[in-house]
Design an enzyme around this catalytic site. Sequence first.
Site, short mmCIF file in Angstrom:
data_model
loop_
_atom_site.label_atom_id
_atom_site.label_comp_id
_atom_site.label_asym_id
_atom_site.label_seq_id
_atom_site.Cartn_x
_atom_site.Cartn_y
_atom_site.Cartn_z
N CYS A 173 5.75 2.98 43.72
CA CYS A 173 5.88 3.79 43.13
C CYS A 173 6.59 4.47 44.46
O CYS A 173 7.38 5.12 44.34
CB CYS A 173 5.37 5.64 42.56
SG CYS A 173 4.47 4.46 41.11
N HIS A 198 8.20 11.74 43.92
CA HIS A 198 8.37 10.44 42.87
C HIS A 198 7.49 11.29 41.53
O HIS A 198 6.72 12.09 42.24
CB HIS A 198 7.09 9.44 43.19
CG HIS A 198 6.53 9.02 42.10
ND1 HIS A 198 7.20 7.95 41.55
CD2 HIS A 198 5.51 8.38 41.90
CE1 HIS A 198 6.47 8.02 40.70
NE2 HIS A 198 5.12 7.98 40.79
N ASN A 208 6.89 8.41 34.61
CA ASN A 208 6.87 7.84 35.72
C ASN A 208 6.88 6.36 35.89
O ASN A 208 6.86 6.19 35.13
CB ASN A 208 4.83 7.50 35.88
CG ASN A 208 4.68 7.27 37.39
OD1 ASN A 208 5.83 6.30 37.86
ND2 ASN A 208 3.33 7.08 38.18
N1 COA Z 1 -5.61 11.58 25.16
C1 COA Z 1 -6.75 12.33 24.79
N2 COA Z 1 -7.69 12.28 25.78
C2 COA Z 1 -7.53 11.37 27.28
C3 COA Z 1 -6.67 11.11 27.71
C4 COA Z 1 -5.23 10.87 26.52
N3 COA Z 1 -4.38 10.36 26.44
N4 COA Z 1 -7.09 10.21 28.81
C5 COA Z 1 -7.60 10.05 28.47
N5 COA Z 1 -9.23 11.63 27.95
C6 COA Z 1 -10.10 11.84 28.37
C7 COA Z 1 -11.25 11.55 28.90
O1 COA Z 1 -12.17 9.99 28.51
C8 COA Z 1 -11.51 12.59 29.61
O2 COA Z 1 -12.55 12.51 28.37
P1 COA Z 1 -14.27 13.01 28.69
O3 COA Z 1 -14.42 13.71 29.63
O4 COA Z 1 -15.18 12.96 27.58
O5 COA Z 1 -14.90 11.78 29.61
C9 COA Z 1 -11.16 13.67 29.79
O6 COA Z 1 -9.96 13.28 28.85
C10 COA Z 1 -10.94 14.11 31.19
O7 COA Z 1 -10.46 12.58 31.07
P2 COA Z 1 -10.18 12.58 33.47
O8 COA Z 1 -9.50 11.17 33.53
O9 COA Z 1 -10.29 13.91 34.01
O10 COA Z 1 -8.68 13.63 32.96
P3 COA Z 1 -7.68 14.05 34.04
O11 COA Z 1 -7.43 15.65 34.39
O12 COA Z 1 -7.68 13.79 35.29
O13 COA Z 1 -6.68 13.66 33.39
C11 COA Z 1 -4.73 12.01 34.57
C12 COA Z 1 -5.80 12.17 33.45
C13 COA Z 1 -4.28 10.55 34.38
C14 COA Z 1 -3.31 13.13 34.02
C15 COA Z 1 -5.05 13.00 35.68
O14 COA Z 1 -5.99 11.66 36.76
C16 COA Z 1 -3.70 11.55 36.72
O15 COA Z 1 -2.41 12.13 36.28
N6 COA Z 1 -3.83 10.65 37.86
C17 COA Z 1 -2.87 10.90 38.04
C18 COA Z 1 -2.10 9.98 38.00
C19 COA Z 1 -0.55 9.22 38.21
O16 COA Z 1 -0.38 10.22 38.74
N7 COA Z 1 -0.89 7.61 38.54
C20 COA Z 1 0.36 6.77 39.42
C21 COA Z 1 0.79 7.62 40.69
S1 COA Z 1 2.10 7.12 41.62
#
Ligand code: COA
Length: 328
Positions: free
Chosen positions: A115, A255, A285
């Site tokens: 990215c 980004h 993204n």
């Molecule tokens: N829909 C519903 N629930 C979901 C889900 C979805 N698409 N994806 C995950 N969950 C659930 C998880 O299973 C978890 O459930 P649990 O508590 O029962 O285990 C809960 O939601 C919370 O998950 P978590 O991973 O802690 O959520 P989060 O607030 O960290 O959000 C992301 C997840 C991926 C959105 C976040 O971590 C993120 O944006 N990370 C950066 C990703 C990114 O930008 N990557 C590229 C960088 S260049």
Amino acid sequence: MADIKARIIGTGSYLPERILTNFDLEQMVDTNNEWISARTGINERHIAADSEQTSDLAVNAARKAMDMAGVVPEEIDMVVLATITGDFPWPSTACLVQDKIGATNASAWDVSAACSGFVYALASAAKFIETGTCKRALVIGAEVLSRIIDWEDRNTCILFGDGAGAVVLEGQEGENGVLSTHLHADGSQWELLYQPGFGSRYPASVSGIEERLPFLKMAGNEVFKMAVRSMYDVAQETLKFNNLDVTQIAKLFPHQANRRILDGVSKRLKLSEGQMYVNVDRCGNTSGASIPLALDEANHKGLLNPGDLILLDAFGGGFTWGAALLRW
Ligand code: COA
């Protein structure tokens, strides 16, 4: 020798026609619009048609950038393309684009910095221009991430989209152009965001497909924290290097990873309302494509004025991160 700067003289972008909304995703994996919207700020993303490859998206964006610049393909000396989803593992997608647009006088290569790819590519091309080795460069970010997404993994498939953005850089004397670039990497963290197969570590195999190795893997929470910290740090480094206060930045193009990451960066940098350009809600993204896509959108909206200080700020797999300061 006169001081030559690499100035952006044209921008272009391309988004595939098909839109995949959060409601569409509800039909594909166990998720819902409210969760995606609240956790990521993404409402929809574009998905390439089966007939479209990364080079096609890149060519569409590149042609528009060349049109705006008033430059014909033969006048391009260098095609630098940031992507992690090239048409083939090799040859480079930049070579395919060079051929498709007829940039017969240009060298061509891909940059692999996930990215952060566009900022890495822009920094590289700018150095060639500043040394006088090259007069005009086409710098492109293009991705068809939908082909490496695991559409059964709700943690990742909701985040990404396809698209391309391009700029034409030209060496010019004067005050406008790339003022500084700042690139970083931390290879010890590669396992937090990567595509395992198929390369030399995991060569192509039937069992590898069953283990879903060709699909992107991500540790969302760790990536989130590192993204906010790194994008903040490199923005501060850039401001300090140029003796600037953040209030002097007309627009910051981050980004477009996730709305919450962008809000975190914005809050830490104490940006004012509207100072950061955001389109992640409509594009998701798009990795290496996200910054040039956003830049072109803003340019077409008339948001960029000559003399404006523009900050590009990226983070991605590797880990890699970097920033570029431009005077428009
Ligand atoms: N829909 C519903 N629930 C979901 C889900 C979805 N698409 N994806 C995950 N969950 C659930 C998880 O299973 C978890 O459930 P649990 O508590 O029962 O285990 C809960 O939601 C919370 O998950 P978590 O991973 O802690 O959520 P989060 O607030 O960290 O959000 C992301 C997840 C991926 C959105 C976040 O971590 C993120 O944006 N990370 C950066 C990703 C990114 O930008 N990557 C590229 C960088 S260049």
